[in-house]
Design an enzyme around this catalytic site. Structure first.
Site, short mmCIF file in Angstrom:
data_model
loop_
_atom_site.label_atom_id
_atom_site.label_comp_id
_atom_site.label_asym_id
_atom_site.label_seq_id
_atom_site.Cartn_x
_atom_site.Cartn_y
_atom_site.Cartn_z
N GLU A 174 8.31 17.48 14.53
CA GLU A 174 8.83 17.27 13.17
C GLU A 174 8.13 18.24 12.22
OE1 GLU A 174 7.77 13.67 10.93
OE2 GLU A 174 9.90 13.46 10.45
N CYS A 196 13.13 11.78 6.55
CA CYS A 196 12.98 11.45 7.97
C CYS A 196 14.28 11.77 8.71
CB CYS A 196 12.61 10.00 8.14
SG CYS A 196 13.71 8.89 7.25
N LYS A 233 0.85 -1.19 0.00
CA LYS A 233 0.00 0.00 0.00
C LYS A 233 0.89 1.24 0.00
CE LYS A 233 -2.01 2.90 2.61
NZ LYS A 233 -1.95 3.96 1.60
N GLU A 253 9.06 2.40 11.08
CA GLU A 253 10.10 3.43 11.02
C GLU A 253 9.40 4.75 10.79
OE1 GLU A 253 13.05 3.08 11.99
OE2 GLU A 253 13.03 0.90 12.12
P1 NAD Z 1 1.79 9.00 6.87
O1 NAD Z 1 1.95 8.34 8.17
O2 NAD Z 1 0.75 10.02 6.71
O3 NAD Z 1 1.50 7.90 5.74
C1 NAD Z 1 2.37 6.79 5.55
C2 NAD Z 1 1.56 5.67 4.90
O4 NAD Z 1 0.62 5.18 5.87
C3 NAD Z 1 0.75 6.09 3.69
O5 NAD Z 1 0.79 5.05 2.72
C4 NAD Z 1 -0.65 6.23 4.27
O6 NAD Z 1 -1.68 6.09 3.31
C5 NAD Z 1 -0.66 5.07 5.25
N1 NAD Z 1 -1.69 5.11 6.28
C6 NAD Z 1 -2.33 6.18 6.81
N2 NAD Z 1 -3.21 5.78 7.76
C7 NAD Z 1 -3.11 4.42 7.84
C8 NAD Z 1 -3.74 3.42 8.63
N3 NAD Z 1 -4.67 3.74 9.54
N4 NAD Z 1 -3.39 2.13 8.44
C9 NAD Z 1 -2.45 1.79 7.53
N5 NAD Z 1 -1.82 2.70 6.74
C10 NAD Z 1 -2.15 4.00 6.90
O7 NAD Z 1 3.23 9.58 6.46
P2 NAD Z 1 3.63 10.44 5.17
O8 NAD Z 1 3.12 11.83 5.30
O9 NAD Z 1 3.29 9.67 3.94
O10 NAD Z 1 5.22 10.46 5.29
C11 NAD Z 1 5.94 11.38 6.03
C12 NAD Z 1 6.37 10.79 7.36
O11 NAD Z 1 7.12 9.61 7.13
C13 NAD Z 1 7.29 11.69 8.17
O12 NAD Z 1 6.89 11.66 9.51
C14 NAD Z 1 8.66 11.04 8.00
O13 NAD Z 1 9.56 11.31 9.04
C15 NAD Z 1 8.30 9.61 7.93
N6 NAD Z 1 9.35 8.82 7.29
C16 NAD Z 1 10.11 7.99 8.08
C17 NAD Z 1 11.16 7.26 7.52
C18 NAD Z 1 12.01 6.36 8.37
O14 NAD Z 1 12.67 5.48 7.82
N7 NAD Z 1 12.06 6.54 9.67
C19 NAD Z 1 11.43 7.37 6.15
C20 NAD Z 1 10.63 8.22 5.39
C21 NAD Z 1 9.59 8.94 5.97
#
Ligand code: NAD
Length: 481
Positions: free
Chosen positions: A381, A283, A175, A249
């Site tokens: 963040e 991130c 997803k 992560e």
């Molecule tokens: P997000 O949490 O909004 O979304 C991430 C994914 O989760 C998307 O595919 C989203 O559709 C899905 N999602 C949302 N609600 C869900 C649920 N209830 N159940 C299952 N899936 C669900 O994050 P984003 O805005 O896409 O990305 C930015 C964030 O990601 C930042 O906080 C960044 O720090 C983090 N990030 C972390 C890493 C790492 O390795 N630590 C790497 C890249 C990004």
């Protein structure tokens, strides 16, 4: 333009069956729709999990050499289509085209690296106390793994999860973020063209609250690997981690510490690369620059001078910094700039939309001084190109401020004193630590993952042992009759 066939379930490309419309706009020119389509329904998510479960036995029993060949073939196909993939990535996510090319190249490298796992994710033979008993361990796949990814590295992140899961014999429901569905679809098309068996990889693009919940809570799912925000990751972990392995992560608030004996120019370069590379949407982005008070003015000047020389523009023109990915991120960036100003931080560079760039989600690289650790701008963040400079009086204070946040993803120190550097690596609460380097960037042969609110700290991703999350380890005591 309404597009079709965004879902891939049991080897068939199909349309979403929900009423949720997914609309992607070019972040450099939001009036320009990139793609519009219907998201998947919950029932489709169930079908995808069922297909993955049904394919699980056959896939886990394929010869490791077959899995290995498939993943090498995927790597070759990614390379052959590098330009198409990079342009797609830039159009929907906005990053400079040279960064997109780099990310696509990395995806190919990732598939090659993890292809080798199919043959080398080994167990151990361990001496037994009993001479008649042979003792050893072996690993077997979890089964069906749900992979949930964000938009900021929309081909690299799915690649390292998919490649690790597939090489170790798992089937997958993937997803991706709804902000970057086109690059996700291309990646799955490549897997399809390389001949992955029906049901082994499924793509479900839809709302997190419906399909995301189904794909993580469905009882036929045996593991979840998630990258994204801390709120979503914690929600998933809270919901299912008591039943199945969950890897999360999540966000960061990464510090870069600069001591008086550091190479100031090198530190300024690292701060710029870490804070503004990828428009601060990493991130591991440098969010806090913790500088010793003796060199604060000199370093601030060096950082501001570099920040003001960065070029900003549409990703296809290959500037230093592209736009933020979406209207939501754009709004959040400017919101945090207001928050910082209201809290009493001093804006020393940026803070605005660049002149004559009103139509895209562009923002100037932004630097604040007079930031204190308790301020929201130093704690939360931002996920945009906003750097907070915090002055510290000595090394001990630097470590204490570095650790004074909920997150613990990456951290860096600039110093020529290697004893100090070593003390920093021991005392800082971060999963990835650099000495005289940027907080961003990682190599695939090294493990990657955070601490504290940045990670569930189950197993690391990437590296020589990333297969651990995707496999059960069994221990055997075999006494021959
Ligand atoms: P997000 O949490 O909004 O979304 C991430 C994914 O989760 C998307 O595919 C989203 O559709 C899905 N999602 C949302 N609600 C869900 C649920 N209830 N159940 C299952 N899936 C669900 O994050 P984003 O805005 O896409 O990305 C930015 C964030 O990601 C930042 O906080 C960044 O720090 C983090 N990030 C972390 C890493 C790492 O390795 N630590 C790497 C890249 C990004």
């Amino acid at each position: 333009m309404t597009d079709t066939n965004f879902q891939y379930i049991d080897g068939e490309w199909t349309d979403g069956e929900s009423t949720d419309e997914i609309a992607v706009r070019n972040p450099a020119a939001p009036a320009e729709p990139v793609v519009t389509f219907d998201g998947a329904s919950r029932a489709q998510a169930v079908r995808a999990v069922t297909a993955a479960d049904d394919a699980s036995e056959e896939w886990s029993n394929t010869a490791p050499s077959e899995r290995d060949s498939l993943l090498y073939d995927v790597a070759d196909r990614i390379e052959a289509r590098q330009e198409e993939l990079a342009e797609t990535l830039t159009r929907e996510e906005g990053k400079p085209i040279s960064s997109s090319r780099g990310e696509v190249g990395r995806a190919a490298e990732i598939f090659r690296f993890f292809a080798g796992y199919a043959r080398s994710a080994t167990g151990d033979t361990i001496p037994s106390n009993d001479p008649d008993t042979f003792t050893y361990t072996f690993r077997e796949p979890l089964g069906v793994v749900t992979i949930v990814t964000p938009w900021n590295f929309p081909i690299a992140t799915p690649s390292w999860k998919l490649a690790t899961a597939l090489s170790t014999g798992n089937t997958v429901v993937f997803k991706p973020s709804s902000e970057t569905p086109m690059i996700a679809r291309l990646l799955v098309q490549i897997l399809d063209e390389a001949g992955v068996l029906d049901g082994v990889v499924n793509l479900v693009v839809g709302a997190g609250s419906t399909v995301g919940d189904e794909l993580t809570t469905n009882e036929r799912v045996d593991g979840v690997s998630f990258t994204g925000s801390t709120d979503t990751g914690q929600h998933i972990a809270d919901t299912v981690a008591d039943r199945i392995p969950v890897q999360t992560e999540m966000g960061g608030k990464n510090p870069l510490v600069v001591l008086p004996d550091a190479d100031i120019d090198a530190a300024a370069e690292a701060a710029i690369g870490g804070a503004f590379g990828g428009t601060g949407q990493a991130c591991t982005a440098t969010s806090r620059l913790l500088v010793h008070e003796d060199i604060a003015d000199e370093l601030t000047e060096a950082v501001v001078e570099r920040a003001e020389s960065l070029t900003i523009g549409p990703g296809m023109e290959d500037p230093d910094m592209g736009p933020a990915v979406s209207a939501g991120e754009d709004e959040s960036n400017f919101h945090y700039i207001d928050v910082a100003a209201d809290e009493g931080a001093t804006l020393v560079s940026g803070g605005d939309r660049p002149a004559e760039m009103e139509s895209g989600y562009f923002i100037e690289p932004t630097v604040f001084t007079d930031v204190h650790s308790e301020m929201r701008i130093a704690q939360e963040e931002v996920f945009g190109p906003v750097l907070s400079i915090i002055e510290v009086g000595d090394f001990e204070e630097a470590v204490s401020v570095a650790n004074d946040v909920d997150f613990g993803l990456s951290a860096s120190i600039f110093t020529s004193d290697m004893a100090r550097a070593r003390a920093f690596t021991e005392q800082v609460e971060a999963g990835v630590i650099k000495v005289n380097g940027t907080t961003t960037g990682s190599q695939i042969q090294l493990p990657f993952g955070g601490m504290k609110a940045s990670s569930a700290e189950t197993q690391k991703e990437m590296g020589q042992r990333a297969y651990e999350f995707y496999t059960h380890e069994k221990v055997v005591y075999r006494t021959d009759p």
